[in-house]
Design a protein around this motif. Sequence first.
Motif, PDB file in Angstrom:
ATOM      1  N   GLN A 119      20.293 -23.484  -1.348  1.00  0.00           N
ATOM      2  CA  GLN A 119      20.690 -22.117  -2.108  1.00  0.00           C
ATOM      3  C   GLN A 119      20.994 -21.987  -3.745  1.00  0.00           C
ATOM      4  N   HIS A 120      21.351 -23.676  -4.107  1.00  0.00           N
ATOM      5  CA  HIS A 120      22.065 -23.064  -5.665  1.00  0.00           C
ATOM      6  C   HIS A 120      20.924 -24.278  -6.241  1.00  0.00           C
ATOM      7  N   LEU A 121      19.718 -23.911  -5.922  1.00  0.00           N
ATOM      8  CA  LEU A 121      18.411 -24.715  -6.348  1.00  0.00           C
ATOM      9  C   LEU A 121      17.976 -23.186  -6.805  1.00  0.00           C
ATOM     10  N   ASN A 122      17.972 -22.117  -6.463  1.00  0.00           N
ATOM     11  CA  ASN A 122      16.915 -20.909  -6.587  1.00  0.00           C
ATOM     12  C   ASN A 122      18.509 -20.319  -7.554  1.00  0.00           C
ATOM     13  N   ARG A 123      19.682 -21.051  -7.725  1.00  0.00           N
ATOM     14  CA  ARG A 123      20.608 -20.255  -9.158  1.00  0.00           C
ATOM     15  C   ARG A 123      19.633 -20.799 -10.215  1.00  0.00           C
ATOM     16  N   ARG A 124      19.442 -22.382  -9.842  1.00  0.00           N
ATOM     17  CA  ARG A 124      18.663 -22.775 -11.024  1.00  0.00           C
ATOM     18  C   ARG A 124      17.498 -22.151 -11.180  1.00  0.00           C
ATOM     19  N   LEU A 125      16.590 -21.558 -10.936  1.00  0.00           N
ATOM     20  CA  LEU A 125      15.412 -21.059 -10.796  1.00  0.00           C
ATOM     21  C   LEU A 125      15.645 -20.144 -11.693  1.00  0.00           C
ATOM     22  N   GLN A 126      16.108 -19.137 -11.099  1.00  0.00           N
ATOM     23  CA  GLN A 126      17.259 -18.280 -11.734  1.00  0.00           C
ATOM     24  C   GLN A 126      17.222 -18.116 -13.278  1.00  0.00           C
ATOM     25  N   GLN A 127      18.274 -19.192 -13.403  1.00  0.00           N
ATOM     26  CA  GLN A 127      18.346 -19.906 -14.651  1.00  0.00           C
ATOM     27  C   GLN A 127      17.138 -19.679 -15.773  1.00  0.00           C
ATOM     28  N   THR A 128      16.656 -20.213 -14.947  1.00  0.00           N
ATOM     29  CA  THR A 128      15.229 -21.213 -16.065  1.00  0.00           C
ATOM     30  C   THR A 128      14.688 -19.725 -15.980  1.00  0.00           C
ATOM     31  N   GLU A 129      14.053 -19.044 -15.958  1.00  0.00           N
ATOM     32  CA  GLU A 129      13.394 -18.202 -16.126  1.00  0.00           C
ATOM     33  C   GLU A 129      13.843 -17.174 -16.866  1.00  0.00           C
ATOM     34  N   SER A 130      15.345 -17.275 -16.204  1.00  0.00           N
ATOM     35  CA  SER A 130      16.202 -15.813 -17.772  1.00  0.00           C
ATOM     36  C   SER A 130      15.898 -16.861 -19.176  1.00  0.00           C
ATOM     37  N   LEU A 131      16.038 -18.303 -19.387  1.00  0.00           N
ATOM     38  CA  LEU A 131      15.846 -18.842 -20.325  1.00  0.00           C
ATOM     39  C   LEU A 131      14.286 -19.000 -21.202  1.00  0.00           C
TER      40      LEU A 131
END
Length: 209
Positions: A119-131
């Motif tokens: 679940q929280h790895l998915n948050r990291r993925l979303q963050q990376t895409e935004s970066l």
Amino acid sequence: MTYTFSGFDLSSTDLVTDWRRSLEEIYRGRTMHNYKSGQIVPMYPHEVWVVCRGVVQLNTLHPSGDEVLVGFAVQAMPFGLPLTNLDPYQAIALSDIDLMRFTLNELENSAQLYQGILQHLNRRLQQTESLLALVSNKRVEERLRQILLLLKQEIGIPIDGGTRLTVRLTHQHLASAISSTRVTVTRAMKLLQDEGWLKIDRDRHIILM
């Protein structure tokens, strides 16, 4: 003019709270690992860290030696060598941090722990895409504005008249985050301050208005 950071809702408070409560209940008495701001966090091939408090900056290096920001791990987020193909890969405490460490065997043997990591790895993925999306903007001022809005969602706390970023960030931190130079970021920060879009408090924390 009002600016918003589009693309994701990183921080579901309930999601973070439930995950943290689960960790506390299942692993009560487990060793908490503490690192001071600026320290490098050691990482190992078969272990994953979970952030319990603070902010971790995740970097890789260009062949030239320049640091490249690849993400921020905040409360409840996992990071570690098993979760990346980057080499080199470095984790630095942006604030004082508390971490919990798990082996891959522990993850495989606990469905609840494994699900929380995903679940929280998915948050990291979303963050990376935004970066990745913000770095493509050619205007440094807009890249800076976007990274600050991302950080507002990640580490901002509401105060009277704005949102205060809980981690003290240098102009060099921000320059690395948006692939710019410290001098250029200093100039862009001044422009945003003149607009009244942000200010710096007495403890050198950024406040977004």
